[in-house]
Write an enzyme that holds these catalytic residues in place. Structure first.
Site, PDB file in Angstrom:
ATOM      1  N   ASP A 163      -8.902 -27.066 -36.556  1.00  0.00           N
ATOM      2  CA  ASP A 163      -8.196 -27.551 -35.372  1.00  0.00           C
ATOM      3  C   ASP A 163      -9.030 -28.560 -34.592  1.00  0.00           C
ATOM      4  OD1 ASP A 163      -6.123 -25.896 -36.105  1.00  0.00           O
ATOM      5  OD2 ASP A 163      -6.387 -24.474 -34.459  1.00  0.00           O
TER       6      ASP A 163
ATOM      7  N   HIS B 145      -5.340 -31.686 -41.876  1.00  0.00           N
ATOM      8  CA  HIS B 145      -5.219 -30.417 -41.154  1.00  0.00           C
ATOM      9  C   HIS B 145      -4.394 -29.418 -41.967  1.00  0.00           C
ATOM     10  CE1 HIS B 145      -3.606 -27.753 -37.867  1.00  0.00           C
ATOM     11  NE2 HIS B 145      -4.914 -27.712 -37.625  1.00  0.00           N
TER      12      HIS B 145
END
Length: 137
Positions: A111, A65
């Site tokens: 996300d 991420h």
């Protein structure tokens, strides 16, 4: 003075624009059963910053991420920490809705992928608040 007070009262009724990180928190809770606070200080990469080798699968989710956000930041004018996006949550499914805004879509996909990864990765309580100097080499 009265005009200023009235205009300030009117402005107080305008809701603040949600930031991307708030959307990410909501996505995490949509995809899984843990709250976003469960991931603060987990491993070497969950939370602010990161270094070394991820300690497990969940920490690798955070590592990925972080790198996804770094790639998003290379899109001209794209700030992954504040750029908002449109998505739909039908627990536990998440759908990114932005099609014309490449920055918003890229961040939403970052996300979404992380939230799904968090939900499926094993959670090891021993990897919370570990020592970065000894565990994150």
């Amino acid at each position: 003075l009265v005009a200023v007070c009235v205009s300030l009262l009117g402005a107080a009724n305008i809701p603040p624009q949600p930031l991307n990180l708030k959307q990410f928190k909501n996505m995490i809770q949509c995809a899984g059963t843990r709250t976003w606070t469960s991931y603060i200080g987990y491993g070497c990469y969950c939370g602010y910053g990161g270094s070394g080798t991820p300690v497990d699968e969940l920490d690798r989710c955070c590592y990925t991420h972080d790198h996804c956000y770094n790639k998003a930041a290379n899109i001209p004018g794209c700030n992954p920490l504040i750029k908002t996006y449109s998505y739909t949550c039908t627990k536990p499914n998440i759908t990114c809705n932005d099609t014309s805004d490449s920055c918003a879509r890229f961040i939403c996909d970052c996300d979404r992928t992380a939230a799904i990864c968090f939900a499926s990765a094993p959670y090891n309580i021993n990897n919370i608040m570990i020592s970065a100097s000894t565990s994150c080499q």
